[in-house]
Design a protein around this motif. Structure first.
Motif, PDB file in Angstrom:
ATOM      1  N   GLU A  48      37.329  41.430  52.097  1.00 36.40           N
ATOM      2  CA  GLU A  48      37.856  39.972  52.115  1.00 36.40           C
ATOM      3  C   GLU A  48      36.745  39.090  52.074  1.00 36.40           C
ATOM      4  O   GLU A  48      36.119  38.776  52.929  1.00 36.40           O
ATOM      5  N   THR A  49      36.955  38.249  51.023  1.00 36.13           N
ATOM      6  CA  THR A  49      35.783  37.190  50.763  1.00 36.13           C
ATOM      7  C   THR A  49      36.774  35.668  50.636  1.00 36.13           C
ATOM      8  O   THR A  49      37.837  35.673  50.521  1.00 36.13           O
ATOM      9  N   LEU A  50      36.006  34.754  50.914  1.00 34.17           N
ATOM     10  CA  LEU A  50      36.487  33.383  50.613  1.00 34.17           C
ATOM     11  C   LEU A  50      36.736  33.232  49.228  1.00 34.17           C
ATOM     12  O   LEU A  50      35.861  33.112  48.306  1.00 34.17           O
ATOM     13  N   ALA A  51      38.127  33.394  48.598  1.00 31.90           N
ATOM     14  CA  ALA A  51      38.313  33.137  47.339  1.00 31.90           C
ATOM     15  C   ALA A  51      38.298  31.406  46.976  1.00 31.90           C
ATOM     16  O   ALA A  51      38.814  30.812  47.840  1.00 31.90           O
ATOM     17  N   HIS A  52      37.900  31.306  45.921  1.00 34.99           N
ATOM     18  CA  HIS A  52      38.050  29.767  45.508  1.00 34.99           C
ATOM     19  C   HIS A  52      38.889  29.745  44.246  1.00 34.99           C
ATOM     20  O   HIS A  52      38.923  30.124  43.215  1.00 34.99           O
ATOM     21  N   PRO A  53      40.118  29.299  44.722  1.00 41.35           N
ATOM     22  CA  PRO A  53      41.474  29.370  43.744  1.00 41.35           C
ATOM     23  C   PRO A  53      41.039  28.362  42.553  1.00 41.35           C
ATOM     24  O   PRO A  53      41.160  27.003  42.689  1.00 41.35           O
ATOM     25  N   ASP A  54      40.648  28.802  41.402  1.00 42.65           N
ATOM     26  CA  ASP A  54      40.441  27.974  40.100  1.00 42.65           C
ATOM     27  C   ASP A  54      41.309  28.827  39.010  1.00 42.65           C
ATOM     28  O   ASP A  54      41.258  29.767  38.956  1.00 42.65           O
ATOM     29  N   ALA A  55      41.649  27.681  38.319  1.00 44.56           N
ATOM     30  CA  ALA A  55      42.391  28.299  36.938  1.00 44.56           C
ATOM     31  C   ALA A  55      41.171  28.545  36.055  1.00 44.56           C
ATOM     32  O   ALA A  55      40.429  27.393  35.552  1.00 44.56           O
ATOM     33  N   VAL A  56      41.206  29.543  35.443  1.00 46.57           N
ATOM     34  CA  VAL A  56      40.211  29.915  34.170  1.00 46.57           C
ATOM     35  C   VAL A  56      41.095  30.256  33.121  1.00 46.57           C
ATOM     36  O   VAL A  56      42.094  31.018  33.116  1.00 46.57           O
ATOM     37  N   ALA A  57      40.835  29.380  31.976  1.00 43.55           N
ATOM     38  CA  ALA A  57      41.225  29.938  30.647  1.00 43.55           C
ATOM     39  C   ALA A  57      40.934  31.178  30.091  1.00 43.55           C
ATOM     40  O   ALA A  57      39.552  30.968  29.701  1.00 43.55           O
ATOM     41  N   LEU A  58      41.640  32.181  29.938  1.00 43.89           N
ATOM     42  CA  LEU A  58      41.100  33.610  29.195  1.00 43.89           C
ATOM     43  C   LEU A  58      41.843  33.848  27.893  1.00 43.89           C
ATOM     44  O   LEU A  58      42.943  33.683  27.896  1.00 43.89           O
ATOM     45  N   ASP A  59      41.096  34.472  27.224  1.00 40.28           N
ATOM     46  CA  ASP A  59      41.670  34.907  25.964  1.00 40.28           C
ATOM     47  C   ASP A  59      43.051  35.974  26.357  1.00 40.28           C
ATOM     48  O   ASP A  59      42.714  36.897  27.315  1.00 40.28           O
ATOM     49  N   ALA A  60      44.134  36.155  25.696  1.00 43.15           N
ATOM     50  CA  ALA A  60      45.007  37.030  25.746  1.00 43.15           C
ATOM     51  C   ALA A  60      44.644  38.413  25.680  1.00 43.15           C
ATOM     52  O   ALA A  60      44.850  39.370  26.523  1.00 43.15           O
ATOM     53  N   ASP A  61      43.719  38.576  24.694  1.00 40.99           N
ATOM     54  CA  ASP A  61      43.302  40.028  24.529  1.00 40.99           C
ATOM     55  C   ASP A  61      42.304  40.619  25.682  1.00 40.99           C
ATOM     56  O   ASP A  61      42.390  41.767  26.003  1.00 40.99           O
ATOM     57  N   VAL A  62      41.341  39.537  26.175  1.00 42.61           N
ATOM     58  CA  VAL A  62      40.621  40.019  27.372  1.00 42.61           C
ATOM     59  C   VAL A  62      41.632  40.308  28.527  1.00 42.61           C
ATOM     60  O   VAL A  62      41.362  41.430  29.246  1.00 42.61           O
ATOM     61  N   GLN A  76      43.097  40.671  38.107  1.00 47.02           N
ATOM     62  CA  GLN A  76      42.175  39.623  38.666  1.00 47.02           C
ATOM     63  C   GLN A  76      41.026  40.267  39.484  1.00 47.02           C
ATOM     64  O   GLN A  76      40.051  39.504  39.453  1.00 47.02           O
ATOM     65  N   THR A  77      41.241  41.046  40.457  1.00 47.54           N
ATOM     66  CA  THR A  77      40.230  41.644  41.205  1.00 47.54           C
ATOM     67  C   THR A  77      39.356  42.440  40.354  1.00 47.54           C
ATOM     68  O   THR A  77      38.005  42.313  40.599  1.00 47.54           O
ATOM     69  N   GLU A  78      39.712  43.254  39.238  1.00 47.97           N
ATOM     70  CA  GLU A  78      38.763  43.672  38.234  1.00 47.97           C
ATOM     71  C   GLU A  78      37.847  42.791  37.680  1.00 47.97           C
ATOM     72  O   GLU A  78      36.749  42.986  37.308  1.00 47.97           O
ATOM     73  N   ILE A  79      38.665  41.626  37.099  1.00 48.52           N
ATOM     74  CA  ILE A  79      37.876  40.597  36.467  1.00 48.52           C
ATOM     75  C   ILE A  79      36.750  39.925  37.477  1.00 48.52           C
ATOM     76  O   ILE A  79      35.556  39.871  36.895  1.00 48.52           O
ATOM     77  N   ASN A  80      37.164  39.891  38.719  1.00 49.98           N
ATOM     78  CA  ASN A  80      36.276  39.311  39.677  1.00 49.98           C
ATOM     79  C   ASN A  80      34.996  40.157  39.909  1.00 49.98           C
ATOM     80  O   ASN A  80      33.774  39.850  40.026  1.00 49.98           O
TER      81      ASN A  80
END
Length: 95
Positions: A48-62, A76-80
């Motif tokens: 468990e880490t301190l997450a920083h909730p940010d909105a990030v625009a990612l391409d739909a295919d990604v 989202q965990t895998e992207i992180n």
């Protein structure tokens, strides 16, 4: 990511320990961890880490790719995880 600079003396002491066979390292002042602690163990980067909730625009295919390849984990965990690896590799190159 926190980096600690070690002194020359500390580096030498670590190198000396590294050169010792495990059975020659005195661990008598380190108590054995209770067996119950195993259930609390976490893989590095998976705790468990301190997450920083940010909105990030990612391409739909990604996003779609990560959803397909997340292995049952939240995508989202895998992207992180992938971004963390990238940052660690970039930091290693800078050092």
């Amino acid at each position: 990511m926190n980096k600690t600079t070690l002194s020359e003396d500390q580096l030498e002491r670590l190198a000396a320990l590294d050169a010792l066979p495990d059975d020659r390292i005195d661990t008598t002042d380190i108590p054995e961890a209770p067996h119950e602690n195993a259930r609390l163990a976490r893989r590095p980067g998976q705790g468990e880490t301190l997450a920083h909730p940010d909105a990030v625009a990612l391409d739909a295919d990604v996003v779609g790719w990560f959803k397909e390849h997340a292995g049952g984990k939240p995508y989202q965990t895998e992207i992180n995880r992938v971004l963390r690896q990238y940052v660690a590799k970039a930091e290693k190159k800078r050092a």
